[in-house]
Design a protein around this motif. Structure first.
Motif, mmCIF file in Angstrom:
data_model
loop_
_atom_site.group_PDB
_atom_site.id
_atom_site.type_symbol
_atom_site.label_atom_id
_atom_site.label_comp_id
_atom_site.label_asym_id
_atom_site.label_seq_id
_atom_site.Cartn_x
_atom_site.Cartn_y
_atom_site.Cartn_z
ATOM 1 N N GLU A 1 3.232 3.534 -7.467
ATOM 2 C CA GLU A 1 2.156 4.427 -7.895
ATOM 3 C C GLU A 1 2.655 5.442 -8.916
ATOM 4 O O GLU A 1 1.918 5.816 -9.827
ATOM 5 C CB GLU A 1 1.514 5.120 -6.699
ATOM 6 N N GLN B 1 8.477 -6.520 0.696
ATOM 7 C CA GLN B 1 8.132 -6.671 2.108
ATOM 8 C C GLN B 1 7.232 -7.886 2.232
ATOM 9 O O GLN B 1 6.465 -8.192 1.333
ATOM 10 C CB GLN B 1 7.386 -5.436 2.622
ATOM 11 N N SER C 1 7.494 -3.103 -2.450
ATOM 12 C CA SER C 1 7.331 -1.926 -1.599
ATOM 13 C C SER C 1 8.130 -0.721 -2.098
ATOM 14 O O SER C 1 7.914 0.398 -1.636
ATOM 15 C CB SER C 1 7.734 -2.241 -0.159
ATOM 16 N N GLU C 2 9.066 -0.941 -3.027
ATOM 17 C CA GLU C 2 9.818 0.159 -3.612
ATOM 18 C C GLU C 2 10.475 -0.309 -4.901
ATOM 19 O O GLU C 2 10.920 -1.447 -4.999
ATOM 20 C CB GLU C 2 10.899 0.674 -2.652
ATOM 21 N N ALA D 1 0.815 -1.220 0.000
ATOM 22 C CA ALA D 1 0.000 0.000 0.000
ATOM 23 C C ALA D 1 0.847 1.267 0.000
ATOM 24 O O ALA D 1 0.458 2.274 -0.587
ATOM 25 C CB ALA D 1 -0.944 -0.011 1.197
ATOM 26 N N ALA D 2 2.001 1.236 0.639
ATOM 27 C CA ALA D 2 2.826 2.442 0.773
ATOM 28 C C ALA D 2 3.883 2.585 -0.326
ATOM 29 O O ALA D 2 4.790 3.392 -0.190
ATOM 30 C CB ALA D 2 3.500 2.444 2.141
ATOM 31 N N CYS D 3 3.757 1.852 -1.417
ATOM 32 C CA CYS D 3 4.776 1.915 -2.474
ATOM 33 C C CYS D 3 4.530 3.120 -3.379
ATOM 34 O O CYS D 3 3.836 3.018 -4.391
ATOM 35 C CB CYS D 3 4.810 0.627 -3.295
ATOM 36 N N GLU D 4 5.141 4.243 -3.026
ATOM 37 C CA GLU D 4 4.990 5.462 -3.817
ATOM 38 C C GLU D 4 5.610 5.323 -5.199
ATOM 39 O O GLU D 4 5.063 5.829 -6.185
ATOM 40 C CB GLU D 4 5.622 6.648 -3.093
#
Length: 179
Positions: A92, A164, A173-174, A86-89
């Motif tokens: 996105e 992750q 995640s990145e 969810a937090a993978c900027e």
């Protein structure tokens, strides 16, 4: 903290160079499964439902690239988001222009990213770093309905994927472009 897989970068750069422009698919690297082997004495009955096998880090990266290609093709991000934290900027940031193009009635015309090689670079207690050599094909994008198509050239990249999770489920995640 951003971790960069420098050891794998040189090996993957060599893989990109060696791969050239051919369309030969690289051999799949086997990856250890977290699923214990089944006993030879126990055979599945016809009513047994097949169980979904957990993807390891290398398989998750390959699956993410396939899902990203489907998103580029269709504009539907469901599959790629299932493999994305969810937090993978950075994920996105890759998806946003694709989704915008499709929401404006545009489209892409290319065969999709091709994974040339992947390798696990670092294992941390709750994460893994996978380096991937990926070929972005030449193609065209039509940014909106009725717009004139714009061509783009093929490119080769070394990309670091941070994952992750754990043995039952890994998520990207990145994403960091190294080359």
């Amino acid at each position: 903290m951003v971790r960069r897989p420098y050891a794998a970068t040189a090996a993957l750069a060599l893989a990109l160079t060696a791969a050239g422009c051919g369309n030969d698919a690289p051999a799949e690297e086997p990856e250890a499964s977290s699923t214990p082997p089944t006993s030879a004495a126990s055979s599945p009955s016809p009513t047994d439902e097949p169980t979904e096998k957990a993807l390891g880090p290398l398989q998750t990266v390959r699956a993410w690239v396939k899902a990203y290609n489907r998103t580029v093709d269709t504009g539907d991000p469901m599959d790629v988001r299932e493999l994305t934290a969810a937090a993978c900027e950075t994920c996105e940031n890759l998806l946003a222009p694709v989704l915008e193009t499709h929401s404006n009635g545009g489209s892409y015309d290319d065969p999709g990213w091709k994974v040339i090689d992947v390798s696990r670079d670092r294992d941390w207690p709750d994460s893994r770093t996978v380096a991937a050599a990926i070929r972005f094909p030449a193609g065209q994008v039509t940014k909106s309905s009725g717009a004139k198509p714009k061509s783009y050239p093929a490119e080769d990249h070394i990309i670091s994927f941070e994952l992750q999770g754990g043995d039952s489920e890994w998520r990207i995640s990145e994403i960091v472009f190294l080359e």
